[in-house]
Design a protein around this motif. Structure first.
Motif, PDB file in Angstrom:
ATOM      1  N   ASP A  68       0.998  -1.356   0.006  1.00  0.00           N
ATOM      2  CA  ASP A  68      -0.029   0.149  -0.081  1.00  0.00           C
ATOM      3  C   ASP A  68       0.855   1.381  -0.010  1.00  0.00           C
ATOM      4  N   LYS A  69       2.011   1.450   0.713  1.00  0.00           N
ATOM      5  CA  LYS A  69       2.700   2.301   0.804  1.00  0.00           C
ATOM      6  C   LYS A  69       3.592   2.554  -0.356  1.00  0.00           C
ATOM      7  N   VAL A  70       3.994   1.418  -1.244  1.00  0.00           N
ATOM      8  CA  VAL A  70       4.639   1.658  -2.509  1.00  0.00           C
ATOM      9  C   VAL A  70       3.526   2.282  -3.402  1.00  0.00           C
ATOM     10  N   ASP A  71       2.398   1.784  -3.564  1.00  0.00           N
ATOM     11  CA  ASP A  71       1.461   2.282  -4.456  1.00  0.00           C
ATOM     12  C   ASP A  71       1.081   3.727  -4.156  1.00  0.00           C
ATOM     13  N   ALA A  72       0.792   3.861  -3.078  1.00  0.00           N
ATOM     14  CA  ALA A  72       0.523   5.329  -2.489  1.00  0.00           C
ATOM     15  C   ALA A  72       1.541   6.297  -3.029  1.00  0.00           C
ATOM     16  N   LEU A  73       2.848   5.968  -2.822  1.00  0.00           N
ATOM     17  CA  LEU A  73       4.084   6.914  -3.119  1.00  0.00           C
ATOM     18  C   LEU A  73       4.405   6.832  -4.491  1.00  0.00           C
ATOM     19  N   GLY A  74       3.863   5.962  -5.404  1.00  0.00           N
ATOM     20  CA  GLY A  74       3.973   5.983  -6.594  1.00  0.00           C
ATOM     21  C   GLY A  74       5.583   5.462  -6.970  1.00  0.00           C
ATOM     22  N   LEU A  75       5.921   4.455  -6.331  1.00  0.00           N
ATOM     23  CA  LEU A  75       7.367   3.951  -6.400  1.00  0.00           C
ATOM     24  C   LEU A  75       7.668   3.192  -7.346  1.00  0.00           C
ATOM     25  N   ALA A  76       6.967   2.568  -8.022  1.00  0.00           N
ATOM     26  CA  ALA A  76       7.167   1.244  -8.715  1.00  0.00           C
ATOM     27  C   ALA A  76       7.789   2.004 -10.162  1.00  0.00           C
ATOM     28  N   PRO A  77       7.534   3.055 -10.817  1.00  0.00           N
ATOM     29  CA  PRO A  77       8.131   3.388 -12.026  1.00  0.00           C
ATOM     30  C   PRO A  77       9.864   3.919 -11.558  1.00  0.00           C
ATOM     31  N   LEU A  78      10.130   4.492 -10.376  1.00  0.00           N
ATOM     32  CA  LEU A  78      11.558   4.828 -10.271  1.00  0.00           C
ATOM     33  C   LEU A  78      12.474   3.850  -9.892  1.00  0.00           C
ATOM     34  N   PHE A  79      12.114   2.520  -9.726  1.00  0.00           N
ATOM     35  CA  PHE A  79      13.002   1.591  -9.347  1.00  0.00           C
ATOM     36  C   PHE A  79      13.127   0.169 -10.280  1.00  0.00           C
ATOM     37  N   ASP A  80      14.205  -0.292 -10.340  1.00  0.00           N
ATOM     38  CA  ASP A  80      14.422  -1.345 -11.159  1.00  0.00           C
ATOM     39  C   ASP A  80      14.128  -2.463 -10.675  1.00  0.00           C
ATOM     40  N   HIS A  81      14.034  -2.407  -9.210  1.00  0.00           N
ATOM     41  CA  HIS A  81      13.711  -3.905  -8.596  1.00  0.00           C
ATOM     42  C   HIS A  81      13.044  -3.442  -7.138  1.00  0.00           C
ATOM     43  N   ILE A  82      11.920  -4.030  -6.821  1.00  0.00           N
ATOM     44  CA  ILE A  82      11.306  -3.920  -5.426  1.00  0.00           C
ATOM     45  C   ILE A  82      11.107  -5.052  -4.764  1.00  0.00           C
ATOM     46  N   ARG A  83      11.738  -5.455  -3.790  1.00  0.00           N
ATOM     47  CA  ARG A  83      11.519  -6.587  -2.946  1.00  0.00           C
ATOM     48  C   ARG A  83      11.007  -6.195  -1.516  1.00  0.00           C
ATOM     49  N   LEU A  84       9.821  -6.581  -1.336  1.00  0.00           N
ATOM     50  CA  LEU A  84       9.119  -6.388   0.126  1.00  0.00           C
ATOM     51  C   LEU A  84       9.309  -7.808   0.599  1.00  0.00           C
ATOM     52  N   THR A  85      10.089  -7.658   1.726  1.00  0.00           N
ATOM     53  CA  THR A  85      10.822  -9.076   2.160  1.00  0.00           C
ATOM     54  C   THR A  85       9.615  -9.939   2.641  1.00  0.00           C
TER      55      THR A  85
END
Length: 235
Positions: free
Chosen positions: A128-145
Motif C-alpha cells: 500500500d505504501k509503494v502504491d500510494a507513493l508511486g514508487l514502482a516506476p522509479l525503481f528497477d527492482h522492488i523486494r518486499l521481504t
C-alpha cells in the motif's frame, strides 16, 4: 565491471530502505490511526484514541502505541478492542506523498545506477505504501521481504544477495545500501563489503545492543546526495 543484461550497463547498484528513508513512516501510521479512530468512535462510543496513539508514537513507542492508547482511554478492554482497531488500521489505504526532492534524486540516479527497494513489514501494508507513493516506476527492482516470510526480513541477507544476482557488478564496494535503522538495516551490507549510508532526516535512532552502524551518515537529503556522489555515482 558493469552490470549487464536487462538492466543495462550500470556500474553501481543502490538499494534503499522505505520507512523513514524515502518517506516519514509517521505519515502512514497517523493515516492508519485516523482509520482506527473512525472505527472505535461509532462502534463503541470511545473518544480520544487517535490523540493517545499519536502521543505514544511520538514518545518513541511506535510498536506499542495502540496498547498504550487503549490502556489510557479504555482500561481493561485491550483484548476486546484491539482486533477491530488493527483491522481498521490495516484496511486503510493511506494517502501518502513522496517529497519532490526525493523523487528528483531517484530520477537523476536511475540512468547511472541500478535502483532497488528492500523493505520489511506486513506485506499488504508495505505494498500500500509503494502504491500510494508511486514508487514502482522509479525503481528497477522492488523486494518486499515479507513476500518470502518474516524469517527473511532484515538483517537476513537474502534481499541484498538477490540484488547482487540481478545486477552482478563484481566489486562489492559498487553496491550501496541506504537505510535508517541500525538495528537491522546494515548488518548484511557491511558483511558483504557494500558501502552504506544511514539517513537521519526522518528519524535518528540510537544504535541498539547488537546493532550495526552504517559506514557514514546523512543528516539531510543534500548530504545524502553529496555522499552518493563521493562514492563515485555520477548523477
Amino acid at each position: 565491471m558493469t552490470g549487464s543484461g536487462q538492466f543495462g550497463e550500470r556500474a553501481f547498484a543502490v538499494v534503499f530502505d522505505l520507512d523513514d528513508t524515502l518517506f516519514p513512516e509517521r505519515d502512514y501510521f497517523f493515516s492508519g490511526i485516523l482509520a482506527a479512530e473512525q472505527w472505535i468512535v461509532p462502534t463503541h462510543g470511545i473518544n480520544g484514541f487517535g490523540e493517545a496513539a499519536r502521543a505514544a508514537f511520538l514518545r518513541g513507542r511506535r510498536g506499542h502505541a495502540f496498547d498504550e492508547a487503549l490502556d489510557e482511554i479504555a482500561p481493561g478492554r485491550r483484548d476486546e478492542l484491539m482486533p477491530g482497531l488493527l483491522a481498521a488500521y490495516r484496511a486503510n489505504k493511506p494517502k501518502l506523498v513522496l517529497q519532490p526532492d526525493v523523487r528528483a534524486l531517484l530520477e537523476r540516479m536511475r540512468p547511472h545506477a541500478f535502483l532497488a527497494l528492500a523493505s520489511d513489514g506486513r506485506l499488504q501494508g508495505q505494498q500500500d505504501k509503494v502504491d500510494a507513493l508511486g514508487l514502482a516506476p522509479l525503481f528497477d527492482h522492488i523486494r518486499l521481504t515479507d513476500s518470502w516470510g518474516r524469517d527473511f526480513w532484515k538483517p537476513h541477507p537474502r534481499a541484498c544477495e538477490e540484488v547482487m544476482t540481478l545486477c552482478p557488478l563484481g566489486e562489492p564496494s559498487h553496491y550501496v545500501f541506504v537505510g535508517d535503522n541500525p538495528a537491522k538495516d546494515f548488518h548484511s551490507p557491511v558483511r558483504l563489503g557494500w558501502r552504506s549510508i544511514r539517513v537521519q532526516y526522518f528519524d535518528n535512532r540510537p544504535v541498539p545492543p547488537g546493532g550495526c552502524e552504517a559506514e557514514t551518515k546523512a543528516a539531510t537529503l543534500a548530504g545524502l546526495q553529496e555522499t552518493l556522489r563521493s562514492f563515485g555515482i555520477p548523477f
